[in-house]
Motif scaffolding. Structure first.
Motif, PDB file in Angstrom:
ATOM      1  N   LEU A  64       0.828  -1.213   0.000  1.00 55.23           N
ATOM      2  CA  LEU A  64       0.000   0.000   0.000  1.00 55.23           C
ATOM      3  C   LEU A  64       0.861   1.261   0.000  1.00 55.23           C
ATOM      4  CD1 LEU A  64      -2.857  -1.042   2.464  1.00 55.23           C
ATOM      5  CD2 LEU A  64      -3.013  -0.726  -0.020  1.00 55.23           C
ATOM      6  N   ILE A  65       1.969   1.229   0.707  1.00 55.66           N
ATOM      7  CA  ILE A  65       2.866   2.391   0.722  1.00 55.66           C
ATOM      8  C   ILE A  65       3.461   2.611  -0.667  1.00 55.66           C
ATOM      9  CG2 ILE A  65       5.085   3.235   1.602  1.00 55.66           C
ATOM     10  CD1 ILE A  65       4.333   1.942   4.291  1.00 55.66           C
ATOM     11  N   VAL A  66       3.899   1.538  -1.323  1.00 61.30           N
ATOM     12  CA  VAL A  66       4.462   1.669  -2.673  1.00 61.30           C
ATOM     13  C   VAL A  66       3.398   2.173  -3.639  1.00 61.30           C
ATOM     14  CG1 VAL A  66       5.415   0.344  -4.611  1.00 61.30           C
ATOM     15  CG2 VAL A  66       6.273  -0.035  -2.307  1.00 61.30           C
ATOM     16  N   LEU A  67       2.181   1.652  -3.539  1.00 57.16           N
ATOM     17  CA  LEU A  67       1.086   2.106  -4.402  1.00 57.16           C
ATOM     18  C   LEU A  67       0.787   3.586  -4.178  1.00 57.16           C
ATOM     19  CD1 LEU A  67      -1.061   1.250  -6.472  1.00 57.16           C
ATOM     20  CD2 LEU A  67      -2.569   0.763  -4.525  1.00 57.16           C
ATOM     21  N   ASN A  68       0.791   4.004  -2.923  1.00 59.72           N
ATOM     22  CA  ASN A  68       0.543   5.408  -2.591  1.00 59.72           C
ATOM     23  C   ASN A  68       1.632   6.300  -3.192  1.00 59.72           C
ATOM     24  OD1 ASN A  68      -0.512   7.688  -1.486  1.00 59.72           O
ATOM     25  ND2 ASN A  68       0.117   7.235   0.605  1.00 59.72           N
ATOM     26  N   LEU A  69       2.894   5.885  -3.093  1.00 55.29           N
ATOM     27  CA  LEU A  69       3.985   6.669  -3.683  1.00 55.29           C
ATOM     28  C   LEU A  69       3.862   6.733  -5.204  1.00 55.29           C
ATOM     29  CD1 LEU A  69       6.976   5.420  -1.519  1.00 55.29           C
ATOM     30  CD2 LEU A  69       5.910   7.666  -1.432  1.00 55.29           C
ATOM     31  N   PHE A  70       3.464   5.636  -5.827  1.00 55.23           N
ATOM     32  CA  PHE A  70       3.309   5.607  -7.276  1.00 55.23           C
ATOM     33  C   PHE A  70       2.195   6.553  -7.728  1.00 55.23           C
ATOM     34  CE2 PHE A  70       1.510   3.626 -11.151  1.00 55.23           C
ATOM     35  CZ  PHE A  70       2.623   3.755 -11.970  1.00 55.23           C
ATOM     36  N   VAL A  71       1.066   6.528  -7.028  1.00 52.79           N
ATOM     37  CA  VAL A  71      -0.049   7.422  -7.380  1.00 52.79           C
ATOM     38  C   VAL A  71       0.355   8.875  -7.144  1.00 52.79           C
ATOM     39  CG1 VAL A  71      -2.397   8.093  -6.747  1.00 52.79           C
ATOM     40  CG2 VAL A  71      -1.821   5.680  -7.010  1.00 52.79           C
ATOM     41  N   GLY A  72       1.090   9.129  -6.067  1.00 55.06           N
ATOM     42  CA  GLY A  72       1.572  10.485  -5.807  1.00 55.06           C
ATOM     43  C   GLY A  72       2.499  10.973  -6.900  1.00 55.06           C
ATOM     44  N   MET A  73       3.338  10.082  -7.416  1.00 59.73           N
ATOM     45  CA  MET A  73       4.237  10.453  -8.501  1.00 59.73           C
ATOM     46  C   MET A  73       3.442  10.798  -9.762  1.00 59.73           C
ATOM     47  SD  MET A  73       7.322   8.253 -10.224  1.00 59.73           S
ATOM     48  CE  MET A  73       6.207   7.109 -11.011  1.00 59.73           C
ATOM     49  N   ILE A  74       2.417  10.028 -10.049  1.00 61.39           N
ATOM     50  CA  ILE A  74       1.578  10.318 -11.217  1.00 61.39           C
ATOM     51  C   ILE A  74       0.912  11.678 -11.069  1.00 61.39           C
ATOM     52  CG2 ILE A  74      -0.516   9.614 -12.445  1.00 61.39           C
ATOM     53  CD1 ILE A  74       0.327   6.720 -11.930  1.00 61.39           C
ATOM     54  N   VAL A  75       0.398  11.971  -9.882  1.00 62.93           N
ATOM     55  CA  VAL A  75      -0.256  13.270  -9.655  1.00 62.93           C
ATOM     56  C   VAL A  75       0.741  14.409  -9.824  1.00 62.93           C
ATOM     57  CG1 VAL A  75      -1.354  14.698  -7.879  1.00 62.93           C
ATOM     58  CG2 VAL A  75      -2.062  12.316  -8.171  1.00 62.93           C
TER      59      VAL A  75
END
Length: 83
Positions: A64-75
């Protein structure tokens, strides 16, 4: 010849006394280190419990932390490009 022996005898005795003191101090230090290692081993023995249930939970949280960082990078990339 006797004079030379008399001069060297106190030096050798002093050297042996210093060596004995150093060995005694080293033995005390090793004893303290052994006690410390025993206490660390006792503290870490708590971690020897059954970790079968903990590992999947940690993997889910890490995912979940990795997914959150990935979505943050996209934003951030979309904001930088103006989309």
């Amino acid at each position: 010849m006797k004079n030379v022996r008399r001069e060297k005898q106190p030096r050798i005795k002093k050297l042996l006394d210093n060596l004995n003191a150093n060995l005694t101090e080293s033995q005390g230090s090793l004893s303290k280190a052994n006690d410390t290692m025993d206490s660390i081993q006792n503290a870490l023995s708590v971690l020897d419990m059954d970790t079968g249930k903990i590992k999947p939970d940690v993997m889910v949280i890490g995912g979940l932390i990795v997914l959150n960082l990935f979505v943050g990078m996209i934003v951030i990339i979309r904001m930088a490009l103006g989309f």
